[in-house]
Design an enzyme around this catalytic site. Structure first.
Site, mmCIF file in Angstrom:
data_model
loop_
_atom_site.group_PDB
_atom_site.id
_atom_site.type_symbol
_atom_site.label_atom_id
_atom_site.label_comp_id
_atom_site.label_asym_id
_atom_site.label_seq_id
_atom_site.Cartn_x
_atom_site.Cartn_y
_atom_site.Cartn_z
ATOM 1 N N GLY A 9 0.843 -1.198 0.000
ATOM 2 C CA GLY A 9 0.000 0.000 0.000
ATOM 3 C C GLY A 9 0.875 1.242 0.000
ATOM 4 O O GLY A 9 1.877 1.294 0.707
ATOM 5 N N GLY A 21 -1.041 -9.425 -6.720
ATOM 6 C CA GLY A 21 -0.170 -9.956 -7.762
ATOM 7 C C GLY A 21 0.594 -11.194 -7.359
ATOM 8 O O GLY A 21 0.230 -11.893 -6.414
ATOM 9 N N ASP A 81 0.384 2.697 9.092
ATOM 10 C CA ASP A 81 -0.124 2.120 10.342
ATOM 11 C C ASP A 81 0.887 2.182 11.492
ATOM 12 O O ASP A 81 0.523 2.012 12.647
ATOM 13 C CB ASP A 81 -0.511 0.654 10.124
ATOM 14 C CG ASP A 81 -1.742 0.499 9.240
ATOM 15 O OD1 ASP A 81 -2.282 1.528 8.789
ATOM 16 O OD2 ASP A 81 -2.151 -0.652 8.982
ATOM 17 N N LEU A 105 -8.210 8.771 2.036
ATOM 18 C CA LEU A 105 -7.828 10.184 2.165
ATOM 19 C C LEU A 105 -6.638 10.318 3.111
ATOM 20 O O LEU A 105 -5.838 11.240 2.993
ATOM 21 C CB LEU A 105 -9.005 11.014 2.705
ATOM 22 C CG LEU A 105 -10.151 11.244 1.723
ATOM 23 C CD1 LEU A 105 -11.326 11.910 2.413
ATOM 24 C CD2 LEU A 105 -9.665 12.115 0.559
HETATM 25 O O1 F6P Z 1 -1.422 -1.451 5.743
HETATM 26 C C1 F6P Z 1 -1.790 -0.162 5.495
HETATM 27 C C2 F6P Z 1 -3.246 -0.072 5.208
HETATM 28 O O2 F6P Z 1 -3.477 1.286 5.041
HETATM 29 C C3 F6P Z 1 -4.189 -0.705 6.257
HETATM 30 O O3 F6P Z 1 -4.433 0.123 7.347
HETATM 31 C C4 F6P Z 1 -5.408 -1.001 5.432
HETATM 32 O O4 F6P Z 1 -6.170 -2.041 6.009
HETATM 33 C C5 F6P Z 1 -4.830 -1.403 4.133
HETATM 34 O O5 F6P Z 1 -3.604 -0.714 3.994
HETATM 35 C C6 F6P Z 1 -5.734 -1.100 2.960
HETATM 36 O O6 F6P Z 1 -5.045 -1.339 1.778
HETATM 37 P P1 F6P Z 1 -5.683 -1.313 0.307
HETATM 38 O O7 F6P Z 1 -6.935 -0.501 0.351
HETATM 39 O O8 F6P Z 1 -4.633 -0.704 -0.545
HETATM 40 O O9 F6P Z 1 -5.928 -2.726 -0.037
#
Ligand code: F6P
Length: 380
Positions: free
Chosen positions: A14, A78, A142, A287
């Site tokens: 992410g 992926g 996080d 956001l």
């Molecule tokens: O690990 C970071 C994070 O922002 C988590 O808090 C959240 O659950 C996750 O990524 C969401 O990731 P995505 O929407 O990219 O799958």
């Protein structure tokens, strides 16, 4: 083909604010040490067929310090996935590892800087074990990686969540409403805790502190009783519902893990039903992951990027940069992965919040000056 030694960089998992600052810092410092740089696109996917990379240089990394996201792209889906946290990790297909090794050999890379969270660093470790010269850089909004005091991206996410609370505060007060803000935080409630305190939240619900609807409602009623007819509740997406588990949003999965979301709505509905109060719920979502990094994150990401290049230059492969105040240092990736950092329920931030009357929805709330209010124990 370049004749200077070359360093590869990729961003995986992410995205978060500060990734571009790492790319810029690694590139600028590498050039000064006599290297060329290339950036692989879409994380580890760029390393395998069809191999996809771009040159990184002074021109195309200029001005990206303040840009959110990553100019290299990223993915948490992926062919390369590894489970986050403790427990069994997904082993990467050896054929895929060999493809990466071939790419690294063909491009004659001195080293590969892998920027990612726990799952992505788990992949980096498997590459390292396969003999590929990798160096890690930790990132996640996080802030749940155990061996570094902070990850970049966290401060920016807290700033976004705090700004949201500031905005919710005025409308909540005007309409005498209960406002619920759901923020990210899959395994750890750091964003909820820090933004909840910085944004003047009244109740903070975390994965680390079991809570009940009765205690949440009690806080709302207590505030009403002293003339504060609005309440801000901050809830981490990973906070389990009382008597239930994690709340999932749809069926999507993230690097082998379900997509979280919905606990805010559950809290809002229950408070509304029990107290007959008007409640509005906001899910901050992505956001808090987009946009420009804060100065703190630019600084941390810049130090991480420069330090990662130095690790490659010194041949310290299999290591990961980390922040151990006041210094940036490094540990082995092996020692870093699978060690999640979670909020200490007895830590100083939680204690300070309790001392101010902020509730965590547990029985300790009433030990800190509350506890007098009578709240309905069942739906009315
Ligand atoms: O690990 C970071 C994070 O922002 C988590 O808090 C959240 O659950 C996750 O990524 C969401 O990731 P995505 O929407 O990219 O799958």
């Amino acid at each position: 083909m370049s004749r200077r030694p070359t360093i590869g960089i990729l961003t995986s998992g992410g995205d978060c604010p500060g990734l571009n600052a790492v790319i810029r810092a690694s590139t600028k410092s590498a050039i000064r040490l006599g290297y060329d740089c290339i950036g692989f696109l879409r994380g580890y996917e760029g390393l395998v067929e069809p191999v996809n990379y771009m040159p990184l240089n002074a021109q195309n990394t200029a001005g990206i310090l303040l840009q959110g996201g990553t100019i290299l792209g990223s993915t948490n889906r992926g062919r390369f996935t590894a489970l986050v946290g403790e427990g069994e990790r997904v082993r990467i297909d050896p054929a895929l590892l060999e493809e990466v090794a071939v790419t690294v050999r063909q491009l004659a890379l001195t080293g590969l800087i892998c920027v990612g969270g726990d799952g992505s660093l788990g992949i980096a470790q498997q590459l390292h074990e396969y003999g590929i010269p990798v160096v890690g850089v930790p990132k996640t909004i996080d802030n749940d990686l155990g061996v570094t005091a902070f990850t970049f991206g966290f401060d920016s996410a807290v700033a976004a969540a705090t700004d949201a609370l500031d905005r919710l505060h005025t409308t909540a007060a005007s309409h005498e409403r209960v406002m619920v803000l759901e923020v990210m935080g899959r395994h750890a409630g750091w964003i909820a805790l820090h933004a909840g305190i910085a944004g003047g939240g009244d109740v903070i619900l975390l994965p680390e502190i079991p809570w009940t609807f009765e205690n949440v409602c009690r806080k709302v009623v207590e505030r009403d009783a002293v003339g504060k007819r609005f309440t801000l509740i901050v809830v981490a997406e990973g906070a389990r519902a009382p008597g239930g588990g994690l709340v999932h949003a749809g069926t999507g999965d993230c690097a082998g893990q379900v997509k979280l979301g919905g606990i805010g709505e559950i809290v809002g509905r229950e408070v509304e039903a029990r107290l007959g109060r008007e409640v509005r719920t906001v899910v901050l979502g992505h956001l808090q992951r987009g946009g420009a990094p804060t100065p703190f994150d630019r600084m941390l990401a810049t130090e991480f990027g420069a330090h990662a290049t130095r690790l490659v230059h010194e041949g310290r492969f299999g290591e990961m940069v980390c922040y151990r105040p006041p210094d940036i240092s490094s540990v082995t990736i092996a020692a870093a992965i699978g060690r999640l950092s979670t909020v200490d329920p007895h830590g100083s931030a939680v204690q300070a919040a309790r001392a101010l009357g902020i509730g965590f929805g547990d029985d300790e709330d009433s030990c800190f000056g509350g506890g007098g209010a009578v709240v309905p124990s069942r739906k009315v």
